[in-house]
Write a protein that holds these residues in place. Sequence first.
Motif, short mmCIF file in Angstrom:
data_model
loop_
_atom_site.label_atom_id
_atom_site.label_comp_id
_atom_site.label_asym_id
_atom_site.label_seq_id
_atom_site.Cartn_x
_atom_site.Cartn_y
_atom_site.Cartn_z
N GLU A 99 -24.32 96.08 -64.09
CA GLU A 99 -24.53 94.67 -63.76
C GLU A 99 -25.75 94.14 -64.51
O GLU A 99 -26.67 94.90 -64.81
N ASP A 100 -25.77 92.85 -64.77
CA ASP A 100 -26.97 92.23 -65.33
C ASP A 100 -28.03 92.06 -64.24
O ASP A 100 -29.19 92.38 -64.42
N ILE A 101 -27.59 91.54 -63.08
CA ILE A 101 -28.55 91.26 -62.01
C ILE A 101 -27.87 91.35 -60.65
O ILE A 101 -26.72 90.94 -60.51
N VAL A 102 -28.56 91.92 -59.71
CA VAL A 102 -28.12 91.87 -58.32
C VAL A 102 -29.01 90.85 -57.63
O VAL A 102 -30.22 91.02 -57.51
N ASP A 103 -28.34 89.76 -57.23
CA ASP A 103 -29.05 88.62 -56.65
C ASP A 103 -28.74 88.63 -55.14
O ASP A 103 -29.42 89.31 -54.38
N THR A 104 -27.70 87.94 -54.72
CA THR A 104 -27.32 88.04 -53.32
C THR A 104 -26.67 89.39 -53.01
O THR A 104 -26.68 89.83 -51.86
N GLY A 105 -26.10 90.00 -54.03
CA GLY A 105 -25.42 91.28 -53.85
C GLY A 105 -23.92 91.15 -53.64
O GLY A 105 -23.20 92.14 -53.65
N PRO A 132 -34.75 90.99 -55.05
CA PRO A 132 -34.59 91.34 -53.64
C PRO A 132 -34.81 90.17 -52.69
O PRO A 132 -34.26 90.16 -51.58
N ALA A 133 -35.58 89.17 -53.12
CA ALA A 133 -35.88 88.03 -52.24
C ALA A 133 -34.62 87.31 -51.79
O ALA A 133 -34.62 86.64 -50.76
N GLU A 138 -26.41 94.35 -48.28
CA GLU A 138 -27.07 95.58 -48.68
C GLU A 138 -26.20 96.29 -49.74
O GLU A 138 -25.05 96.60 -49.46
N VAL A 139 -26.74 96.47 -50.94
CA VAL A 139 -26.04 97.32 -51.90
C VAL A 139 -27.01 98.38 -52.39
O VAL A 139 -28.18 98.10 -52.64
#
Length: 174
Positions: A99-105, A132-133, A138-139
């Motif tokens: 993934e590029d980014i885990v935001d909300t997940g 994480p903000a 939860e991933v």
Amino acid sequence: MRRSRPIPALITERRLRARTRAIGREIRRDHRGGDLVLVGVLRGSFIFMADLARSIDLPLACDFVKVSSYGSRTVSSGRVRIELDVSHPLRGKHVVLVEDIVDTGFTAEKVLGALRARRPASLRLCTLLHKPARGRVEVKIDYLGFTIPDRFVVGYGLDHGGLHRNLRYIGVLE
Ligand code: IMP
Ligand code: MG
């Protein structure tokens, strides 16, 4: 297109390179034996995936999924749909989702669920960035590039309105 003001860097090209190589070594260490498949989430992961794949000194296959999320484009709605699926059979393979980014997940959760249903021998998550903000689900992240503050970032594959993916570093937009 006209050039506008330079985008301030959050993570330099040099740090991206060093971190990507280190993750490549971690993935190699964890995957001695068995067939390894990297599955990138289009489009944001394509540049990280290209560098990461070349940092893993093992035979491996590359595949991709594409997802769309309904609703507002800067805030994930949680309703994620898989638009393009992997073309390799994953049963019995060692799969690393990239993934590029885990935001909300939400995206990672949805794609991990879809890949798990293919019965891989193992399934791990690698993400270049984690915000994480903004986490909503939860991933578990197995390989992480950088934890970043709650800012909108572009470059190294990440876009805003389709642009800036070709920036060589991670920059902060306003
Ligand atoms: P999620 O909220 O974890 O489901 O992430 C959804 C997608 O939103 C990510 O895969 C990115 O494509 C995009 N995204 C989230 N935060 C940013 C950002 O700061 N810059 C660019 N894209 C982002
Ligand atoms: Mg993405």
